[in-house]
Design an enzyme around this catalytic site. Sequence first.
Site, PDB file in Angstrom:
ATOM      1  N   GLU A 169       4.622  73.040   4.089  1.00 17.60           N
ATOM      2  CA  GLU A 169       5.252  74.202   4.744  1.00 17.60           C
ATOM      3  C   GLU A 169       6.135  75.044   3.821  1.00 17.60           C
ATOM      4  O   GLU A 169       7.282  75.342   4.142  1.00 17.60           O
ATOM      5  CB  GLU A 169       6.049  73.731   5.972  1.00 17.60           C
ATOM      6  CG  GLU A 169       5.174  73.000   6.974  1.00 17.60           C
ATOM      7  CD  GLU A 169       5.937  72.436   8.172  1.00 17.60           C
ATOM      8  OE1 GLU A 169       7.129  72.718   8.319  1.00 17.60           O
ATOM      9  OE2 GLU A 169       5.312  71.699   8.963  1.00 17.60           O
ATOM     10  N   ASN A 210      -0.028  71.444   2.512  1.00 11.17           N
ATOM     11  CA  ASN A 210      -0.189  71.302   3.959  1.00 11.17           C
ATOM     12  C   ASN A 210       0.708  72.290   4.691  1.00 11.17           C
ATOM     13  O   ASN A 210       1.891  72.422   4.368  1.00 11.17           O
ATOM     14  CB  ASN A 210       0.220  69.853   4.312  1.00 11.17           C
ATOM     15  CG  ASN A 210      -0.126  69.417   5.722  1.00 11.17           C
ATOM     16  OD1 ASN A 210      -1.279  69.528   6.141  1.00 11.17           O
ATOM     17  ND2 ASN A 210       0.854  68.900   6.452  1.00 11.17           N
ATOM     18  N   HIS A 246      -1.474  72.944  14.759  1.00 12.54           N
ATOM     19  CA  HIS A 246      -0.684  72.822  15.988  1.00 12.54           C
ATOM     20  C   HIS A 246      -0.986  74.083  16.805  1.00 12.54           C
ATOM     21  O   HIS A 246      -0.409  75.143  16.568  1.00 12.54           O
ATOM     22  CB  HIS A 246       0.807  72.721  15.658  1.00 12.54           C
ATOM     23  CG  HIS A 246       1.152  71.461  14.927  1.00 12.54           C
ATOM     24  ND1 HIS A 246       1.033  70.220  15.521  1.00 12.54           N
ATOM     25  CD2 HIS A 246       1.596  71.232  13.663  1.00 12.54           C
ATOM     26  CE1 HIS A 246       1.394  69.284  14.652  1.00 12.54           C
ATOM     27  NE2 HIS A 246       1.732  69.868  13.519  1.00 12.54           N
ATOM     28  N   GLU A 276      -2.971  67.737  11.496  1.00 15.55           N
ATOM     29  CA  GLU A 276      -1.993  67.417  12.549  1.00 15.55           C
ATOM     30  C   GLU A 276      -2.423  68.025  13.879  1.00 15.55           C
ATOM     31  O   GLU A 276      -1.593  68.513  14.655  1.00 15.55           O
ATOM     32  CB  GLU A 276      -0.601  67.947  12.155  1.00 15.55           C
ATOM     33  CG  GLU A 276      -0.140  67.495  10.786  1.00 15.55           C
ATOM     34  CD  GLU A 276       1.285  67.936  10.423  1.00 15.55           C
ATOM     35  OE1 GLU A 276       2.021  68.433  11.299  1.00 15.55           O
ATOM     36  OE2 GLU A 276       1.648  67.768   9.247  1.00 15.55           O
ATOM     37  N   ASP A 278      -3.059  69.247  17.345  1.00 15.08           N
ATOM     38  CA  ASP A 278      -2.711  69.064  18.760  1.00 15.08           C
ATOM     39  C   ASP A 278      -2.765  70.441  19.407  1.00 15.08           C
ATOM     40  O   ASP A 278      -2.620  71.457  18.733  1.00 15.08           O
ATOM     41  CB  ASP A 278      -1.368  68.351  18.986  1.00 15.08           C
ATOM     42  CG  ASP A 278      -0.173  68.965  18.278  1.00 15.08           C
ATOM     43  OD1 ASP A 278      -0.185  70.167  17.968  1.00 15.08           O
ATOM     44  OD2 ASP A 278       0.809  68.221  18.055  1.00 15.08           O
TER      45      ASP A 278
HETATM   46  O1  9MR Z   1       5.952  64.365  14.680  1.00 13.05           O
HETATM   47  C1  9MR Z   1       7.140  64.589  13.954  1.00 13.05           C
HETATM   48  C2  9MR Z   1       8.326  64.412  14.881  1.00 13.05           C
HETATM   49  O2  9MR Z   1       8.423  63.082  15.308  1.00 13.05           O
HETATM   50  C3  9MR Z   1       9.584  64.850  14.182  1.00 13.05           C
HETATM   51  O3  9MR Z   1      10.660  64.798  15.085  1.00 13.05           O
HETATM   52  C4  9MR Z   1       9.379  66.268  13.663  1.00 13.05           C
HETATM   53  C5  9MR Z   1      10.597  66.820  12.966  1.00 13.05           C
HETATM   54  O4  9MR Z   1      10.321  68.080  12.453  1.00 13.05           O
HETATM   55  O5  9MR Z   1       8.294  66.267  12.753  1.00 13.05           O
HETATM   56  C6  9MR Z   1       7.122  65.995  13.394  1.00 13.05           C
HETATM   57  O6  9MR Z   1       6.026  66.171  12.536  1.00 13.05           O
HETATM   58  C7  9MR Z   1       5.903  67.451  11.898  1.00 13.05           C
HETATM   59  C8  9MR Z   1       5.202  67.213  10.594  1.00 13.05           C
HETATM   60  O7  9MR Z   1       5.904  66.277   9.825  1.00 13.05           O
HETATM   61  C9  9MR Z   1       5.023  68.502   9.815  1.00 13.05           C
HETATM   62  N1  9MR Z   1       4.385  69.511  10.609  1.00 13.05           N
HETATM   63  C10 9MR Z   1       4.958  69.755  11.934  1.00 13.05           C
HETATM   64  C11 9MR Z   1       5.073  68.444  12.696  1.00 13.05           C
HETATM   65  C12 9MR Z   1       5.607  68.700  14.112  1.00 13.05           C
HETATM   66  O8  9MR Z   1       6.929  69.146  14.059  1.00 13.05           O
END
Ligand code: 9MR
Length: 368
Positions: A169, A210, A246, A276, A278
């Site tokens: 990111e 990513n 997402h 990722e 969803d």
């Molecule tokens: O799934 C992750 C969640 O449990 C955390 O609280 C969150 C914090 O930002 O991060 C989530 O995973 C992220 C991933 O590491 C990077 N892309 C976005 C995902 C969703 O926020």
Amino acid sequence: MHLPTAASLLLSALPLAVATPTPGHGHKEKGLNTYAKEAGLKYFGAATDSPGFRERAGYEAQYPKYDQIMWKSDEFGQTTPTNGQKWLFTEPQQGVFNYTEGNIVTSLAKKHGKYLRCHALVWHSQLAPWVEAKTDWTKDELRAVIVNHVTRVAKAWKGQCYAWDVVNEALEEDGSYRKSVFYNVLGEEYIKLAFATAAKVDPKAKLYYNDYNLEWPHAKTEGTQRIVKMLQKAKIRIDGVGLQAHLIAEQAPTLDQHIDAIKGFTKLGVEVALTELDIRLQVPANATNLAQQKEAYKNAVGACVQVKGCIGVTIWDFYDPFSWVPYVFPGEGAPLLWFEDWSKHPAYYGVQEALKNGTKKGKPGKWW
Ligand code: 9MR
């Protein structure tokens, strides 16, 4: 929740002997990873968290059922720890490394023979507070911090990761660089440094950039292509681009948009994975948005199957209560493939169709 479909109502009204198995309801149904491999992908996977950090607390009674699907079925051939390898856990204080949290999921992946995607070495979020607390980093100091972090963490899982998300990111929606502490001090050099260091430490892991919102062509996909080209020009290894995916059921990209976005990267000679996936919707779910979600999943997965160089798909957990979505987007949820009561979303069968009807080796399936 389980919404009976017209087909299931019809079937339940027929005597069993004449009920023809429909896709997804037949006895010979295989898991999604099996269909994915038959379609020519490396895997269909699901990310997972260590139990202590799963989003919905108080769900311990569900763990045996969860583990059965996660680890002991042919649904998933790959996993990613959703949290445990992040900077916050791996280097909570400068120079103090801890792999306990990350090891929970990575050792389960090993035990059950799943591919592992490792996530994420350099990211502005879930960063240990000490990195941002210091406001006067010199370039040399921050370079040393990045090199040390990437070296130690990549070494800790050396040889175990199919891929590493090396930088996560780094871009804004308009394709410009995000003003993270790393960028503010070092500019785009931090990206080169992270990839060059990871390449040295773990020569076998595929090195990925990513990001989210890369599933349709726009300024951010162009920004990502710029990063790929920058590294290639500097002769620094980058092997893949991770499209987080997402998405939103009601406004998801079309099949063609997905395909164009993926091809925009594969034409540069790097592989692509949906990392990722969803697809959230307005809750409570209804037949309309569940149908949109099914179509959206089918298009995302179908595009990956169809484009040479898209190697696999990971959903960001598989069980709705463990999704991050409702905590960040109030009023939205149910983004995964299993509802809270363990019934499968219609989207599960959308994924199944995409995998069963398409193959990288043969002609595109009839629904394309
Ligand atoms: O799934 C992750 C969640 O449990 C955390 O609280 C969150 C914090 O930002 O991060 C989530 O995973 C992220 C991933 O590491 C990077 N892309 C976005 C995902 C969703 O926020």
